[in-house]
Motif scaffolding. Structure first.
Motif, PDB file in Angstrom:
ATOM      1  N   ARG A   1       4.729  -4.089 -12.344  1.00 60.41           N
ATOM      2  CA  ARG A   1       3.339  -4.554 -12.354  1.00 60.41           C
ATOM      3  C   ARG A   1       2.994  -5.270 -11.049  1.00 60.41           C
ATOM      4  NH1 ARG A   1       2.879  -8.511 -16.914  1.00 60.41           N
ATOM      5  NH2 ARG A   1       5.136  -8.390 -17.129  1.00 60.41           N
ATOM      6  N   CYS A   2       1.763  -5.125 -10.614  1.00 54.88           N
ATOM      7  CA  CYS A   2       1.314  -5.870  -9.433  1.00 54.88           C
ATOM      8  C   CYS A   2      -0.193  -6.068  -9.523  1.00 54.88           C
ATOM      9  CB  CYS A   2       1.667  -5.143  -8.138  1.00 54.88           C
ATOM     10  SG  CYS A   2       1.270  -6.157  -6.693  1.00 54.88           S
ATOM     11  N   SER A   3      -0.634  -7.247  -9.124  1.00 59.21           N
ATOM     12  CA  SER A   3      -2.063  -7.572  -9.186  1.00 59.21           C
ATOM     13  C   SER A   3      -2.804  -7.087  -7.945  1.00 59.21           C
ATOM     14  CB  SER A   3      -2.235  -9.088  -9.333  1.00 59.21           C
ATOM     15  OG  SER A   3      -1.552  -9.743  -8.280  1.00 59.21           O
ATOM     16  N   ASN A   4      -2.095  -6.563  -6.969  1.00 56.97           N
ATOM     17  CA  ASN A   4      -2.731  -5.965  -5.796  1.00 56.97           C
ATOM     18  C   ASN A   4      -2.518  -4.449  -5.842  1.00 56.97           C
ATOM     19  OD1 ASN A   4      -3.428  -8.499  -4.937  1.00 56.97           O
ATOM     20  ND2 ASN A   4      -2.249  -8.444  -3.040  1.00 56.97           N
ATOM     21  N   HIS A   5      -3.288  -3.747  -5.037  1.00 59.92           N
ATOM     22  CA  HIS A   5      -3.183  -2.283  -4.981  1.00 59.92           C
ATOM     23  C   HIS A   5      -3.305  -1.888  -3.509  1.00 59.92           C
ATOM     24  CE1 HIS A   5      -3.670  -2.566  -9.338  1.00 59.92           C
ATOM     25  NE2 HIS A   5      -4.611  -3.467  -9.061  1.00 59.92           N
ATOM     26  N   CYS A   6      -2.355  -2.356  -2.715  1.00 59.98           N
ATOM     27  CA  CYS A   6      -2.445  -2.244  -1.259  1.00 59.98           C
ATOM     28  C   CYS A   6      -2.438  -0.782  -0.818  1.00 59.98           C
ATOM     29  CB  CYS A   6      -1.272  -2.966  -0.608  1.00 59.98           C
ATOM     30  SG  CYS A   6      -1.133  -4.694  -1.126  1.00 59.98           S
ATOM     31  N   ASP A   7      -3.284  -0.467   0.164  1.00 55.02           N
ATOM     32  CA  ASP A   7      -3.337   0.919   0.622  1.00 55.02           C
ATOM     33  C   ASP A   7      -2.155   1.277   1.512  1.00 55.02           C
ATOM     34  OD1 ASP A   7      -4.024  -0.353   3.006  1.00 55.02           O
ATOM     35  OD2 ASP A   7      -6.103   0.343   3.024  1.00 55.02           O
ATOM     36  N   PHE A   8      -1.285   0.284   1.795  1.00 54.10           N
ATOM     37  CA  PHE A   8      -0.076   0.538   2.592  1.00 54.10           C
ATOM     38  C   PHE A   8       1.184   0.376   1.747  1.00 54.10           C
ATOM     39  CE2 PHE A   8      -1.599  -3.804   3.046  1.00 54.10           C
ATOM     40  CZ  PHE A   8      -0.512  -4.526   2.557  1.00 54.10           C
ATOM     41  N   CYS A   9       1.049   0.268   0.416  1.00 63.84           N
ATOM     42  CA  CYS A   9       2.206  -0.052  -0.429  1.00 63.84           C
ATOM     43  C   CYS A   9       3.316   0.991  -0.270  1.00 63.84           C
ATOM     44  CB  CYS A   9       1.777  -0.141  -1.888  1.00 63.84           C
ATOM     45  SG  CYS A   9       3.127  -0.646  -2.971  1.00 63.84           S
ATOM     46  N   GLU A  10       4.533   0.500  -0.060  1.00 63.87           N
ATOM     47  CA  GLU A  10       5.680   1.401   0.123  1.00 63.87           C
ATOM     48  C   GLU A  10       5.927   2.243  -1.122  1.00 63.87           C
ATOM     49  OE1 GLU A  10       9.004  -0.956   1.319  1.00 63.87           O
ATOM     50  OE2 GLU A  10       8.261  -1.169   3.374  1.00 63.87           O
ATOM     51  N   ARG A  11       5.480   1.753  -2.278  1.00 62.91           N
ATOM     52  CA  ARG A  11       5.725   2.497  -3.517  1.00 62.91           C
ATOM     53  C   ARG A  11       5.010   3.840  -3.516  1.00 62.91           C
ATOM     54  NH1 ARG A  11       4.203  -1.661  -8.148  1.00 62.91           N
ATOM     55  NH2 ARG A  11       2.203  -1.438  -7.090  1.00 62.91           N
ATOM     56  N   ASP A  12       3.963   3.975  -2.695  1.00 63.23           N
ATOM     57  CA  ASP A  12       3.241   5.250  -2.631  1.00 63.23           C
ATOM     58  C   ASP A  12       3.948   6.256  -1.739  1.00 63.23           C
ATOM     59  OD1 ASP A  12       1.302   4.120  -4.246  1.00 63.23           O
ATOM     60  OD2 ASP A  12       0.099   3.424  -2.540  1.00 63.23           O
TER      61      ASP A  12
ATOM     62  N   PHE B   1       9.932  -3.317  -6.961  1.00 68.11           N
ATOM     63  CA  PHE B   1       8.747  -2.461  -6.899  1.00 68.11           C
ATOM     64  C   PHE B   1       7.656  -3.063  -7.769  1.00 68.11           C
ATOM     65  CE2 PHE B   1       9.216   2.274  -5.620  1.00 68.11           C
ATOM     66  CZ  PHE B   1       9.468   1.903  -4.317  1.00 68.11           C
ATOM     67  N   GLY B   2       7.183  -4.250  -7.426  1.00 65.11           N
ATOM     68  CA  GLY B   2       6.157  -4.935  -8.206  1.00 65.11           C
ATOM     69  C   GLY B   2       6.140  -6.389  -7.781  1.00 65.11           C
ATOM     70  N   GLU B   3       5.267  -7.160  -8.396  1.00 67.12           N
ATOM     71  CA  GLU B   3       5.107  -8.568  -8.040  1.00 67.12           C
ATOM     72  C   GLU B   3       5.966  -9.424  -8.975  1.00 67.12           C
ATOM     73  OE1 GLU B   3       4.154 -10.569  -5.801  1.00 67.12           O
ATOM     74  OE2 GLU B   3       4.543 -12.253  -7.126  1.00 67.12           O
TER      75      GLU B   3
ATOM     76  N   THR C   1       6.822 -12.510  -2.504  1.00 66.61           N
ATOM     77  CA  THR C   1       5.655 -12.492  -3.391  1.00 66.61           C
ATOM     78  C   THR C   1       4.374 -12.171  -2.632  1.00 66.61           C
ATOM     79  OG1 THR C   1       4.355 -13.856  -4.921  1.00 66.61           O
ATOM     80  CG2 THR C   1       5.443 -15.021  -3.123  1.00 66.61           C
ATOM     81  N   ASN C   2       3.380 -11.689  -3.382  1.00 69.25           N
ATOM     82  CA  ASN C   2       2.053 -11.505  -2.789  1.00 69.25           C
ATOM     83  C   ASN C   2       1.233 -12.801  -2.846  1.00 69.25           C
ATOM     84  OD1 ASN C   2       1.189 -11.675  -5.458  1.00 69.25           O
ATOM     85  ND2 ASN C   2       0.641  -9.510  -5.631  1.00 69.25           N
ATOM     86  N   GLY C   3       1.814 -13.848  -3.421  1.00 69.30           N
ATOM     87  CA  GLY C   3       1.145 -15.152  -3.432  1.00 69.30           C
ATOM     88  C   GLY C   3       0.089 -15.318  -4.506  1.00 69.30           C
TER      89      GLY C   3
HETATM   90  S1  SF4 Z   1       3.954  -4.293  -4.470  1.00 69.49           S
HETATM   91 FE1  SF4 Z   1       3.354  -5.468  -2.630  1.00 69.49          FE
HETATM   92  S2  SF4 Z   1       2.585  -3.919  -1.177  1.00 69.49           S
HETATM   93 FE2  SF4 Z   1       2.651  -2.952  -3.246  1.00 69.49          FE
HETATM   94  S3  SF4 Z   1       0.585  -3.249  -4.109  1.00 69.49           S
HETATM   95 FE3  SF4 Z   1       1.838  -4.998  -4.776  1.00 69.49          FE
HETATM   96  S4  SF4 Z   1       1.513  -6.604  -3.212  1.00 69.49           S
HETATM   97 FE4  SF4 Z   1       0.813  -4.668  -2.355  1.00 69.49          FE
END
Ligand code: SF4
Length: 199
Positions: free
Chosen positions: A18-29, A71-73, A101-103
């Motif tokens: 799980r993650c509260s962000n959806h970064c367009d550079f996320c390595e998971r993609d 692979f998550g927050e 963390t994403n803070g």
């Molecule tokens: S795991 Fe990290 S890089 Fe990926 S969406 Fe969440 S905060 Fe962003």
């Protein structure tokens, strides 16, 4: 199910996807695994007992550090995170413990959780990513309004609770001239700035 994995000589813990962000550079993609893990996608979230079994199977005393990352927050599962950190601290007190963390921890919990990090976490590494809220919100696509301000506030509060707080940016993903702005911002909060290389 990969709960723990190695990056360099550190042991990393994968608590959640799980993650509260959806970064367009996320390595998971771009990839399924990191370090020696072929996949960090979890079919379900591991229990505290499963996490401890996985951590202790790797001889924690021989690791350079234990890192909550994955692979998550990690702060999406703060209770399990801190229970694991306390267990490691009790049994292997010499092993440094870092939280990546994403803070968003305070926004996720709806309260200031940074006092709970005291005595359990040695280093908090927070992804700053950008110098200003408009860029952060355009690229990190946070679930929470005012996420950039919330992340800065989390940083400021963490500085008062743990020995070392680092903010990070990735060179090449923001204008070069913004790196000095990010450094000044991190230092104004009592943190330092780490500039990571782009892979
Ligand atoms: S795991 Fe990290 S890089 Fe990926 S969406 Fe969440 S905060 Fe962003």
């Amino acid at each position: 199910m990969t709960i723990t994995y190695h990056v360099g000589d550190g042991l990393y813990v994968n608590l959640t996807n799980r993650c509260s962000n959806h970064c367009d550079f996320c390595e998971r993609d771009k990839m399924d695994g990191v370090g020696d893990a072929s996949s960090l996608w979890l079919p379900r979230e591991p229990s505290a007992a499963e996490i401890w079994d996985s951590v202790s199977a790797h001889d924690p005393a021989a690791q350079s550090e234990l890192v909550f990352c994955g692979f998550g927050e990690p702060t999406e599962r703060l209770d399990i995170l801190l229970e694991t950190a306390a267990h490691v601290r009790r049994v292997f007190p010499q092993v440094p413990i870092r939280l990546n963390t994403n803070g968003m921890g305070n926004l996720i919990a709806g309260t200031d959780v940074t006092p709970r990090l005291a005595g359990l976490i040695d280093v908090v590494s927070i992804s700053l990513n950008y110098a200003r809220a408009s860029d952060y919100e355009a690229h990190c696509l946070p679930d929470y309004p005012d996420a950039f301000a919330g992340m800065l506030d989390f940083t400021r509060r963490a500085v008062g609770q743990v020995p070392r707080v680092v903010m990070s940016v990735v060179r090449g993903t923001l204008p070069e001239e913004d790196i000095d702005v990010c450094r000044a911002l991190a230092e104004s909060l009592g943190a330092s700035l780490r500039v990571r290389a782009y892979h």
